[in-house]
Design a protein around this motif. Sequence first.
Motif, mmCIF file in Angstrom:
data_model
loop_
_atom_site.group_PDB
_atom_site.id
_atom_site.type_symbol
_atom_site.label_atom_id
_atom_site.label_comp_id
_atom_site.label_asym_id
_atom_site.label_seq_id
_atom_site.Cartn_x
_atom_site.Cartn_y
_atom_site.Cartn_z
ATOM 1 N N VAL A 269 0.785 -1.105 -0.120
ATOM 2 C CA VAL A 269 -0.015 -0.168 0.182
ATOM 3 C C VAL A 269 0.968 1.136 0.038
ATOM 4 C CG1 VAL A 269 -1.907 1.275 1.165
ATOM 5 C CG2 VAL A 269 -1.844 -1.322 1.341
ATOM 6 N N ILE A 363 -4.759 -1.096 -7.571
ATOM 7 C CA ILE A 363 -5.927 -0.202 -7.000
ATOM 8 C C ILE A 363 -5.437 1.051 -6.833
ATOM 9 C CG2 ILE A 363 -7.409 -0.182 -5.244
ATOM 10 C CD1 ILE A 363 -7.042 -3.175 -4.674
ATOM 11 N N HIS A 364 -6.089 1.896 -7.278
ATOM 12 C CA HIS A 364 -5.876 3.428 -7.144
ATOM 13 C C HIS A 364 -7.310 4.151 -7.328
ATOM 14 C CE1 HIS A 364 -4.080 7.131 -6.860
ATOM 15 N NE2 HIS A 364 -4.076 7.436 -8.399
ATOM 16 N N ASN A 365 -7.555 4.660 -6.155
ATOM 17 C CA ASN A 365 -8.830 5.532 -6.079
ATOM 18 C C ASN A 365 -8.638 7.030 -6.742
ATOM 19 O OD1 ASN A 365 -7.184 6.251 -3.901
ATOM 20 N ND2 ASN A 365 -8.755 6.819 -2.420
ATOM 21 N N MET A 391 -14.916 2.117 -9.053
ATOM 22 C CA MET A 391 -15.114 2.247 -7.832
ATOM 23 C C MET A 391 -16.616 2.927 -7.611
ATOM 24 S SD MET A 391 -11.646 2.963 -5.980
ATOM 25 C CE MET A 391 -10.142 1.764 -6.320
ATOM 26 N N ASP A 404 -10.105 7.370 1.377
ATOM 27 C CA ASP A 404 -9.445 5.722 1.167
ATOM 28 C C ASP A 404 -10.174 4.642 1.886
ATOM 29 O OD1 ASP A 404 -7.354 7.030 -0.333
ATOM 30 O OD2 ASP A 404 -5.956 7.296 1.532
ATOM 31 N N THR A 406 -12.735 3.052 1.402
ATOM 32 C CA THR A 406 -13.292 1.921 0.638
ATOM 33 C C THR A 406 -12.360 0.868 -0.048
ATOM 34 O OG1 THR A 406 -13.356 3.161 -1.311
ATOM 35 C CG2 THR A 406 -15.289 3.041 -0.067
ATOM 36 N N LEU A 407 -10.762 1.331 0.133
ATOM 37 C CA LEU A 407 -9.854 0.698 -0.345
ATOM 38 C C LEU A 407 -9.428 -0.774 0.374
ATOM 39 C CD1 LEU A 407 -7.363 3.345 -1.153
ATOM 40 C CD2 LEU A 407 -8.563 2.088 -2.522
ATOM 41 N N SER A 410 -11.794 -3.118 -1.491
ATOM 42 C CA SER A 410 -11.264 -3.222 -2.754
ATOM 43 C C SER A 410 -9.909 -4.408 -2.551
ATOM 44 C CB SER A 410 -10.479 -2.228 -3.597
ATOM 45 O OG SER A 410 -11.620 -1.104 -3.575
ATOM 46 N N VAL A 411 -9.228 -4.302 -1.727
ATOM 47 C CA VAL A 411 -8.157 -5.207 -1.594
ATOM 48 C C VAL A 411 -8.524 -6.669 -1.323
ATOM 49 C CG1 VAL A 411 -6.106 -5.735 -0.054
ATOM 50 C CG2 VAL A 411 -6.460 -3.612 -0.755
ATOM 51 N N THR A 426 -1.574 -0.981 -4.114
ATOM 52 C CA THR A 426 -2.717 -0.222 -3.808
ATOM 53 C C THR A 426 -1.925 1.236 -3.447
ATOM 54 O OG1 THR A 426 -3.999 -1.842 -2.635
ATOM 55 C CG2 THR A 426 -4.582 0.326 -2.221
ATOM 56 N N THR A 428 -3.012 4.975 -2.583
ATOM 57 C CA THR A 428 -4.207 5.751 -2.051
ATOM 58 C C THR A 428 -3.862 7.340 -2.295
ATOM 59 O OG1 THR A 428 -2.896 6.683 -0.112
ATOM 60 C CG2 THR A 428 -3.780 4.335 0.127
#
Length: 696
Positions: A269, A363-365, A391, A404, A406-407, A410-411, A426, A428
Amino acid sequence: MKFFNRKVSSQQLNEFIGRRKDTANYQENRNDTKKDLYSLMICFGMACIVNLAIESISRHSIAEALHYFVQSWDVFLYNTYLIFVTLTISYLVRKRIFTSLLISIVWLVGGVANGIILAFRTTPLTGNDLKMIGNAASVIKKYMSLDQILLALLLVLAAIGFLVLTALWCPKFQGKMRYHRHIAFLVLGFVSILPVTKLCVRANVLSTYYGNIANGYEAYGFPYSFLSTIFAKGIDRPDSYQESEVKKIIHKDGNDCYQTKKNPNIIIVQLESFFDPSLIEGLNYSKDPIPNFRSLEENYTSGYVRVPVVGAGTANTEFEVLTGMSMRYFGTGEYPYKTVMRDNVCESIAYVLKDLGYSTHAIHNNIASFYGRDEVFARLGFDTFTSLEMMDIEDYTPLGWAKDATLADSVLECLKSTEEQDLVYTITVQSHGGYPSEQVIMDPAVTVRGTEEEDRRYSIEYYVNQLYEVDQFIGDLVKKLEDFEEDTVLVLFGDHQPSLGLESNQIACESLFKTNYVIWDNMNLKKEDRDIASYQLAPVTFDKVGIHAGTLMKFHQERMGTQKYCTDLKVLQYDMLYGERYVYDGRDRYDEADLQMGIEDITIASITVDLYGNTVIKGGRFNTYSRIKVNGKEMNTVYVDSHTLALENYKVNKGDVLEVNQVSSDGVVLREGTAYTYQGYQRFIKAAKAADRALN
């Protein structure tokens, strides 16, 4: 014929006239030469003024610019020389004043842009920023208010209007245009830049490497530094580069060693602008902003991680972690994501772990195209990429960055999507700058004491409160992983320090290039605290779980701290990205991955019509980036909630094929939904009318 009362022949007369013409031409040429010399002196003076203005704007202080001029007069003269050479282009046109003014304004625009950027981040304007103009619209509102944006637009329009009027009113040069002389001088000026620059580098007036790009700009001036970021790209060929040397280096690292069935999931992360705020000297907080991270530091492997950037430049830290390569050997201010990675596949931890049977996820928001990740991640070996467009995020910071929280889900979704082990990288975004100098959080969970400057206190208070929520995400993620039955290693680290204008003497770690990291696990691994570089983070993690595979992973594990460590690392990086790929026996070792956006398919469960004649689409995983297509044509889609979309006043006919695609803000289809053939909805209309009659 008589001439001055004496007879002369026609030949003598012609010779006399010729001599008079030669004398006149010589005198004219001499006068033009003097005019050119005076003009060049004025031009050089103009270059001095422009250079001083640029540095004043970049440094946000005329006094600082004058101090730079006095203390580094040789650097100042070199940068003035660069500007002067560009101003000589004006000698090729008659409207010299206008052309000189136009060129000066171009330089000043660069200085103004640099000054504005430095007001929001510690990294100055670089050539790579020009390649990210397409992302500017998506982030500018997070840095500037609407009033500031409008003011900037008005200033741009005013500048354009001023240039148009100047072009119309400026006088033309009335003398003879001596193109051969001016072209020769212009060519000489531009050709001389390279040898003069090399001479200045050898004399230590200039440098080709910036350990801190912000300090480099201050020391060597904006013109030279900015041009360096444009023209200095890639890795210079090492003097010792040859096949035998490469083979010798990799031979020392031995064969791959790992146990596939016992390998754990690896989750990394990358925490945006994450940094222990207790390290800032003189500040106190009403409570610890990062209690979960601090608890992990006390019980698991942790330390400082040295990163290549400050305040911005996330992608370069990311590149180091994913590849094991050091940014030290690339061009000034270079972003490999925007240069070499646009056309090349690069060995990475994703490719290494794929060879061991792992599935690889990113993963990237934030938007997928930021730093070109939607394309680059395929060249770094990722199977899936879940970006903001994939997302359902409803909670955003006051600056508009996605939170962050919700991550964590997602993981877990990535881990549950496959039977095999997973790599989940991931990224953030919640604690991203800039940090407002006015109060935007009315009831902060964490308050700041220790500074009397109100604007500074508000900036730090905003930052630590975002950090506090990010720390809650960390606690939630660890709790979910503790309940997960598979062996797992979690790496948490900060990508760079925040853009709070801190100096190295204001923080306890005494470096702007250090952030914090921790390696959590549910396997009872030994706690081994140490300080490392970001390109060593993955090799250290792999070593803890017994994975010794990958060219640079093994190199770091075996050679870290040895005598030729840095020299040999540069040789390997050059060979893998720019050389003959001797490490792979001259072949391309990896193919570009077939990157899929998101984990699950976007599907339509049902289609109905409401009482107002709107078509309602039910399904799952919808968000504001969902767009309905009917028979291949994108429709005006109304987002209702994560399970509902609508088409206002549009009748879908029996046999129509519908799909819900995820589309970026610039219209690129990131993932196509599963096609759904509509079978008719007349029965739903009748039922709706019957229900309406019953209610009335």
